[in-house]
Design a protein around this motif. Sequence first.
Motif, short mmCIF file in Angstrom:
data_model
loop_
_atom_site.label_atom_id
_atom_site.label_comp_id
_atom_site.label_asym_id
_atom_site.label_seq_id
_atom_site.Cartn_x
_atom_site.Cartn_y
_atom_site.Cartn_z
N LEU A 164 0.68 -1.43 0.00
CA LEU A 164 -0.13 -0.17 0.12
C LEU A 164 0.77 1.40 0.34
O LEU A 164 1.79 1.15 0.67
CB LEU A 164 -0.90 0.08 1.17
CG LEU A 164 -1.93 -1.44 1.61
CD1 LEU A 164 -2.73 -0.30 2.94
CD2 LEU A 164 -2.83 -0.93 0.30
N ASP A 165 0.60 2.10 -0.69
CA ASP A 165 0.80 3.94 -0.58
C ASP A 165 1.10 4.04 1.13
O ASP A 165 -0.04 3.71 1.47
CB ASP A 165 0.55 5.05 -1.25
CG ASP A 165 0.81 5.92 -1.73
OD1 ASP A 165 1.16 6.49 -2.12
OD2 ASP A 165 0.43 6.37 -0.79
N PRO A 166 1.32 5.16 1.65
CA PRO A 166 1.76 5.41 2.65
C PRO A 166 0.16 5.96 3.43
O PRO A 166 -0.61 6.29 3.88
CB PRO A 166 2.99 5.88 2.97
CG PRO A 166 3.45 6.10 1.86
CD PRO A 166 2.77 5.36 0.93
N VAL A 167 -0.05 6.92 1.96
CA VAL A 167 -1.25 8.18 2.60
C VAL A 167 -2.73 7.38 2.40
O VAL A 167 -3.52 6.97 3.74
CB VAL A 167 -0.92 9.17 1.31
CG1 VAL A 167 -2.43 9.81 0.93
CG2 VAL A 167 -0.17 10.04 2.02
N ASP A 168 -2.29 5.95 0.80
CA ASP A 168 -3.55 5.06 1.01
C ASP A 168 -4.14 4.23 2.11
O ASP A 168 -4.94 4.00 2.87
CB ASP A 168 -4.03 4.52 0.49
CG ASP A 168 -3.77 4.76 -1.62
OD1 ASP A 168 -4.06 6.16 -1.66
OD2 ASP A 168 -3.28 4.84 -2.51
N PHE A 169 -2.35 4.24 3.09
CA PHE A 169 -3.21 2.88 4.25
C PHE A 169 -3.48 4.54 5.44
O PHE A 169 -4.25 3.92 6.15
CB PHE A 169 -1.68 2.73 4.56
CG PHE A 169 -1.52 1.73 5.87
CD1 PHE A 169 -2.49 0.54 5.79
CD2 PHE A 169 -0.75 2.42 6.91
CE1 PHE A 169 -1.91 0.33 7.26
CE2 PHE A 169 -0.64 1.54 7.78
CZ PHE A 169 -1.73 0.06 8.58
N CYS A 170 -3.64 5.28 5.37
CA CYS A 170 -3.23 6.34 6.52
C CYS A 170 -4.88 6.40 6.42
O CYS A 170 -6.29 6.53 6.97
CB CYS A 170 -3.08 7.29 6.59
SG CYS A 170 -0.76 7.28 7.08
#
Length: 342
Positions: free
Chosen positions: A300-306
Motif C-alpha cells: 500500500l501507498d502510505p497515504v492510502d494506508f492512512c
Amino acid sequence: MSTDHDDVRDLLAAWAFGALTPADERTVPAHLAECESCAAEAERLRETVRLLDGAPRPPLGNSAAGNPDGVLALALRARPAAPRVAAHAAPYAAAVAGLQALLRELDGPGPWGTPVVHDWDVHATVAHLIAADEPLARRLGLAARVPESRIAEGTGWEDAWTERTADVIAYEQGRTPEETVAAWSAQAGALLATPEARDPERAAHATTLMGVRLPIADHFVVRAFEAWIHTDDIGRALGLTVPPPPDPHLRQLVRLAVRILGLALGPTAPPVLFTVTGAEPDTQWILGSEDEPVQAELVLDPVDFCLLVGGRYAPDEVPRGAAGDDAAIRDVLERAASLAWL
C-alpha cells in the motif's frame, strides 16, 4: 502577494512551535529577513508560545527591519536549536498549523455550512476536533473548553465518546465559527505547551484513551492523525488541495497504525508480508502469526494506508498491490478499516 509569501505565512504557526520540516527550516528564516509583515506575525506567534511555556525568546523587533542580515540573525536565534516540541509531538503541531492555514482560506459564512463527513459541516468538524483532543488534554491536566456532559457512570468508552462529541458539537453550533476555531486552537496550543509534548521521558508513560493503552507520545501521534484526516476532509469538501503530512511525520503515522493493526490482528492471523511504499527502502512488516510461512503479500501507498485506517477507503476500494491468499489479504484490509473511529 507572492505565492512564496502565502506559503511561508501558512508555515508560521509550525515555525513558532519548532515543528517545521528541515527544508522549511531553511526557507522560512530567509523569508523573514525580507518580509516585515511576516516577521511581525512570527513575533506575535512566538510570543504566544512563550506565554504558554514560559521560555524567553529574543524578539523579532522592528529595529532590525531595515537590516536584512539583522532580521535573519534574530530569526535564527529566535528559532530554538531543537524543536520546541519533541519528535513525537511534531506531527500534531504541523497538523494543527495546516488546519489553521486551511481555515484562514474560508471567506464569509457560506463555507462553514458545507457538508464534510458523517453529518457534520465544516463548523461541526472543527467542533468535533475539540472533543477529539479533549481526552488527552484532560489526562494532561488541562481544563475542558466545553461544559461537562452528563454521562451515566459505567457508560462504555464508545458510547461516552459518541455522547460527548454530540454535546460538544451542539454547544459549539450555538457559537460563531470563529469562536469555535479559537477554542480548538487554544486547546491545541495548550496541549503543545504541556511538558509531555516536549519531554520524551514524560511522554513515555502509558495511558488508556479511547479504549487503547499507548504511551502518551503515541497519543500525540493519534491526535496528529485525526487532525490531518479532518483537514483533508474539509479540503475535499471545499475543493481545496490538502497535502499529506511531511514524510517524517507520515512515517510516524504509518508505524503507529501498523503497530495497532498488528495488535488487532493478533498472533494467530494468517501471516501477511505488508509493505508500505515511499520509504527508502520500502518498509515491511509481517502481520499475524510468526509460526507459519507467509501466505500473502500486500503493498500500500502510505497515504492510502492512512486513509484506509482513518475510514476514508473501503477495504475493497483502496489501491493496492497483492499476491497470495485472498482471504488473508482481505482480513488485513478489513481489520485496518475497522480501526477507524474518525
